[in-house]
Design a protein around this motif. Structure first.
Motif, mmCIF file in Angstrom:
data_model
loop_
_atom_site.group_PDB
_atom_site.id
_atom_site.type_symbol
_atom_site.label_atom_id
_atom_site.label_comp_id
_atom_site.label_asym_id
_atom_site.label_seq_id
_atom_site.Cartn_x
_atom_site.Cartn_y
_atom_site.Cartn_z
ATOM 1 N N LEU A 2 0.829 -1.420 0.180
ATOM 2 C CA LEU A 2 -0.174 -0.168 0.262
ATOM 3 C C LEU A 2 0.680 1.484 0.201
ATOM 4 O O LEU A 2 1.805 2.034 0.723
ATOM 5 N N GLU A 252 -8.025 -7.371 3.612
ATOM 6 C CA GLU A 252 -6.751 -6.171 3.420
ATOM 7 C C GLU A 252 -8.204 -4.584 2.749
ATOM 8 O O GLU A 252 -7.576 -3.329 2.809
ATOM 9 N N LYS A 256 -7.163 -0.863 3.686
ATOM 10 C CA LYS A 256 -7.016 0.260 3.155
ATOM 11 C C LYS A 256 -8.336 1.114 4.092
ATOM 12 O O LYS A 256 -8.046 2.374 4.201
ATOM 13 N N HIS A 257 -9.909 0.602 4.437
ATOM 14 C CA HIS A 257 -10.283 1.774 4.586
ATOM 15 C C HIS A 257 -9.964 2.248 6.200
ATOM 16 O O HIS A 257 -10.555 3.395 6.437
ATOM 17 N N GLU A 260 -7.899 4.592 5.430
ATOM 18 C CA GLU A 260 -8.469 6.693 4.895
ATOM 19 C C GLU A 260 -8.835 6.792 5.826
ATOM 20 O O GLU A 260 -8.600 7.997 6.120
#
Length: 302
Positions: A2, A252, A256-257, A260
């Motif tokens: 990422l 994953e 990612k959430h 963010e």
């Protein structure tokens, strides 16, 4: 992999495993947890310790200025959960919980169907998780928090807290049990089934049947040792159709959430308050199972 993650450090107790991880992934490892918790360069700590240890290290991480991503169940008692909630507010850092089922497509599909109101109101939901004895002790005093919790994470996300709970359970061999719980809502009835009594050659099974006013959605997944069988179907008065299941890693997607949410300071669907709701329901069900004759159950009005 990422872009917004610049470095990773992993704590573990097994030096041999840590060395393997360091060589394979070229990331930092340590057998001293304090070197992670007190490191001012670290912004987010993923707590994947046993659930009984979550409270201590979640609060330590918050106290040291870290956001936290914690595995589910968030903890094993409501008191520990409330302590974490207070610490989150006190230290002004965020606790996210790996409610991974919210990122699994078949469950997202129901959520979106309700949001769009494309099939009318949800009237009944039958949801299950059944396994051979693969995960240690999942007796009546453990199964709701350590297996059924994932379905409860989803149900409370979908519908909130039930107005009534009725739970029934039976014990099998040591560390094995089977539980059926009925959760009542103003316009919906939910049946949750969780079992650790399946024989060794039975697949690990999850699935649901969702009954709406204008149709039904049915999902099943059977995980065998050598293959995966799964299906998601929509039935209405005019047609039935196989819904393609979008393949993705729910872990994953969760990471990612969380990243963010941390970088943009936006609302989350993996918040501590949601995890506390599902834990409350799990504890209510467990209380009934342990208090009453396991083949009788009881009704508990909330």
């Amino acid at each position: 992999e990422l872009d917004n993650v610049h470095s990773i450090s992993i704590f573990g107790r097994n030096a041999e495993k840590l060395d393997e991880i360091k060589k394979e992934m070229t990331i930092e490892v340590t057998n001293n947890m304090d070197t992670i918790i007190t490191n001012k360069e670290i912004d987010l700590i993923d707590i994947c310790l046993p659930s009984s240890m979550h409270k201590e290290y979640v609060i330590q991480a918050l106290k040291n200025g870290k956001h936290v991503f914690c595995e589910t169940p968030i903890c094993l008692t409501l008191e520990d959960a409330i302590a974490m909630e207070r610490a989150e507010k006190q230290y002004d850092k965020r606790v996210f919980v790996n409610l991974f089922i919210k990122h699994e497509y078949p469950y997202e599909y129901i959520y979106e169907t309700i949001e769009k109101n494309s099939l009318g109101k949800l009237k009944a939901l039958h949801i299950r998780r059944k396994t051979p004895p693969l995960w240690g002790d999942l007796g009546l005093d453990k199964i709701t928090k350590n297996l059924m919790i994932h379905e409860l994470d989803f149900i409370t996300w979908l519908l909130g807290m039930p107005t009534e709970i009725s739970a029934f359970g039976v014990s099998g061999k040591e560390g094995q049990s089977h539980v059926d719980a009925i959760l009542l809502y103003p316009h919906t009835i939910v049946e949750v089934q969780s079992s650790s009594m399946m024989p060794q050659h039975h697949p690990f099974t999850v699935g649901y049947e969702a009954v709406f006013e204008e149709g039904t959605i049915e999902y099943f997944e059977h995980g065998y040792a050598d293959r995966l069988e799964r299906s998601l179907k929509l039935f209405t008065n005019t047609h039935n159709v196989e819904i393609p299941i979008i393949e993705k890693s729910c872990y994953e997607a969760s990471i990612k959430h969380v990243l963010e949410c941390c970088t943009k300071n936006i609302p989350t669907k993996l918040g501590l308050a949601d995890a506390i709701q599902s834990l409350q329901v799990a504890l209510q069900i467990e209380e009934q199972l342990l208090k009453n004759n396991p083949v009788r159950g009881a009704i508990n009005k909330l």
